[in-house]
Design an enzyme around this catalytic site. Structure first.
Site, PDB file in Angstrom:
ATOM      1  CE1 TYR A  64      20.000 -26.808  25.598  1.00 48.27           C
ATOM      2  CE2 TYR A  64      18.141 -25.469  26.325  1.00 48.27           C
ATOM      3  CZ  TYR A  64      18.913 -26.007  25.302  1.00 48.27           C
ATOM      4  OH  TYR A  64      18.593 -25.751  23.988  1.00 48.27           O
ATOM      5  CG  HIS A 115      24.983 -24.307  16.959  1.00 52.07           C
ATOM      6  ND1 HIS A 115      24.573 -25.379  16.204  1.00 52.07           N
ATOM      7  CD2 HIS A 115      25.054 -23.248  16.094  1.00 52.07           C
ATOM      8  CE1 HIS A 115      24.398 -24.990  14.946  1.00 52.07           C
ATOM      9  NE2 HIS A 115      24.701 -23.713  14.853  1.00 52.07           N
ATOM     10  N   GLY A 157      29.831 -35.837  10.416  1.00 52.50           N
ATOM     11  CA  GLY A 157      28.606 -36.084  11.172  1.00 52.50           C
ATOM     12  C   GLY A 157      27.681 -34.899  11.325  1.00 52.50           C
TER      13      GLY A 157
HETATM   14  P1  OAD Z   1      21.843 -33.596  12.584  1.00 55.39           P
HETATM   15  O1  OAD Z   1      21.068 -34.480  13.484  1.00 55.39           O
HETATM   16  O2  OAD Z   1      21.114 -32.676  11.686  1.00 55.39           O
HETATM   17  O3  OAD Z   1      22.760 -34.504  11.649  1.00 55.39           O
HETATM   18  C1  OAD Z   1      23.517 -35.564  12.168  1.00 55.39           C
HETATM   19  C2  OAD Z   1      24.329 -36.212  11.058  1.00 55.39           C
HETATM   20  O4  OAD Z   1      25.113 -37.215  11.671  1.00 55.39           O
HETATM   21  C3  OAD Z   1      23.475 -36.884   9.964  1.00 55.39           C
HETATM   22  O5  OAD Z   1      23.965 -36.491   8.686  1.00 55.39           O
HETATM   23  C4  OAD Z   1      23.717 -38.372  10.223  1.00 55.39           C
HETATM   24  O6  OAD Z   1      23.738 -39.147   9.010  1.00 55.39           O
HETATM   25  C5  OAD Z   1      25.088 -38.365  10.861  1.00 55.39           C
HETATM   26  N1  OAD Z   1      25.396 -39.513  11.721  1.00 55.39           N
HETATM   27  C6  OAD Z   1      24.555 -40.348  12.386  1.00 55.39           C
HETATM   28  N2  OAD Z   1      25.249 -41.288  13.057  1.00 55.39           N
HETATM   29  C7  OAD Z   1      26.562 -41.049  12.820  1.00 55.39           C
HETATM   30  C8  OAD Z   1      27.789 -41.666  13.219  1.00 55.39           C
HETATM   31  N3  OAD Z   1      27.820 -42.719  14.013  1.00 55.39           N
HETATM   32  N4  OAD Z   1      28.949 -41.134  12.766  1.00 55.39           N
HETATM   33  C9  OAD Z   1      28.958 -40.042  11.948  1.00 55.39           C
HETATM   34  N5  OAD Z   1      27.837 -39.426  11.525  1.00 55.39           N
HETATM   35  C10 OAD Z   1      26.662 -39.916  11.955  1.00 55.39           C
HETATM   36  O7  OAD Z   1      22.909 -32.824  13.490  1.00 55.39           O
HETATM   37  P2  OAD Z   1      23.700 -31.464  13.203  1.00 55.39           P
HETATM   38  O8  OAD Z   1      24.003 -31.329  11.750  1.00 55.39           O
HETATM   39  O9  OAD Z   1      24.828 -31.405  14.172  1.00 55.39           O
HETATM   40  O10 OAD Z   1      21.595 -26.787  17.145  1.00 55.39           O
HETATM   41  O11 OAD Z   1      22.603 -30.392  13.615  1.00 55.39           O
HETATM   42  C11 OAD Z   1      22.888 -29.029  13.522  1.00 55.39           C
HETATM   43  C12 OAD Z   1      22.214 -28.254  14.638  1.00 55.39           C
HETATM   44  O12 OAD Z   1      20.822 -28.523  14.646  1.00 55.39           O
HETATM   45  C13 OAD Z   1      22.667 -28.632  16.031  1.00 55.39           C
HETATM   46  O13 OAD Z   1      23.877 -28.017  16.396  1.00 55.39           O
HETATM   47  C14 OAD Z   1      21.538 -28.204  16.897  1.00 55.39           C
HETATM   48  C15 OAD Z   1      20.359 -28.573  16.010  1.00 55.39           C
HETATM   49  O14 OAD Z   1      19.275 -27.782  16.130  1.00 55.39           O
HETATM   50  C16 OAD Z   1      21.503 -26.349  18.448  1.00 55.39           C
HETATM   51  O15 OAD Z   1      21.475 -27.066  19.408  1.00 55.39           O
HETATM   52  C17 OAD Z   1      21.483 -24.870  18.620  1.00 55.39           C
END
Ligand code: OAD
Length: 230
Positions: free
Chosen positions: A54, A105, A172
């Protein structure tokens, strides 16, 4: 009265600022197994590594800036009562100028007491390094991150916001991590729903207008739709 716009954001909104998403990189977070650096077990096993991880994320965060998508959501405050619910631990919504940001989170720039979770401390840009032996105001501290295997204390306030939404926007997020992924289920049946993601792979069992664009293009497009209509 302004309409209530509630926006749920994930890693994709910060991608164009240079922060990598999670699931686009094989479940690895900056080359670490997510369960090693973001789970309660991982922290118990190797607190030294987790602190170091971190510290590095905070250094990286200081090197990036909000993008046009974060700024677009600030613009929407002129016309709507806006609440952001973010899964992101970065502070790019706040630095862009958004007024109401709820972090599901946790937050990278904060740490909290290992023995009293109500004692939360803000780190400053010139003081971002912590270790298992760091003491702040008499407390040993840990990252203020909701680890896997831990409860999500801000979920209930998030649900209350979603229930009040006239318009609900998802930006996203892969909608892979619960309970955040289930927020949509709390939107009222008459709420308008938009989903911005360049790879909108999940099927949402609601009447959703999908905007298959990156966050910066998609937010611009959303603003045009909302302004044209009102
Ligand atoms: P993910 O990595 O699972 O998903 C990211 C999403 O962003 C995907 O659906 C991509 O298609 C999309 N994406 C990529 N580039 C993009 C762009 N330029 N504009 C818009 N969208 C785009 O991330 P999260 O759903 O945020 O938890 O993940 C959820 C949690 O999993 C996080 O908060 C984290 C992780 O474990 C903790 O840190 C506790």
């Amino acid at each position: 009265m302004k309409k209530r716009l509630v926006i749920s954001t994930g890693a994709g909104i910060s991608a164009e600022s240079g922060l990598s998403t999670f699931r686009d990189s094989d479940g690895l977070w900056e080359n670490h197994d997510v369960m090693e650096v973001a789970s309660a077990d991982g922290f118990a096993r190797n607190p030294e590594l987790v602190h170091r991880f971190y510290n590095a994320r905070r250094r990286q965060l200081l090197d990036v800036v909000p993008n046009a998508a974060h700024r677009g959501l600030v613009d929407l405050e002129k016309d709507f009562e806006v609440n952001i619910i973010t899964q992101n631990v970065d502070d790019l919504h706040e630095r862009a100028g958004s007024t109401n940001v709820l972090h599901l989170h946790g937050e990278l720039m904060k740490v909290r007491s290992v023995s009293d979770e109500s004692k939360v401390f803000q780190l400053s840009a010139d003081n971002i390094e912590t270790s298992p032996s760091t003491i702040i105001e008499g407390h040993k501290v840990r990252p203020h991150i909701v680890f896997f295997q831990e409860a999500v204390p801000n979920f209930e306030p998030a649900v209350n916001l979603v229930r009040q939404a006239d318009i609900f926007v998802i930006i996203g997020t892969s909608l892979a991590v619960y309970p955040a992924a289930g927020l949509l289920n709390y939107a009222r049946p008459d709420a308008e729903i938009y989903y911005i993601d360049p790879r909108p792979t999940v099927t949402l069992y609601r009447d959703v207008e999908t905007i298959a664009m990156t966050a910066t293009e998609g937010v611009k497009h959303l603003i045009e739709i909302l302004r044209k209509r009102d």
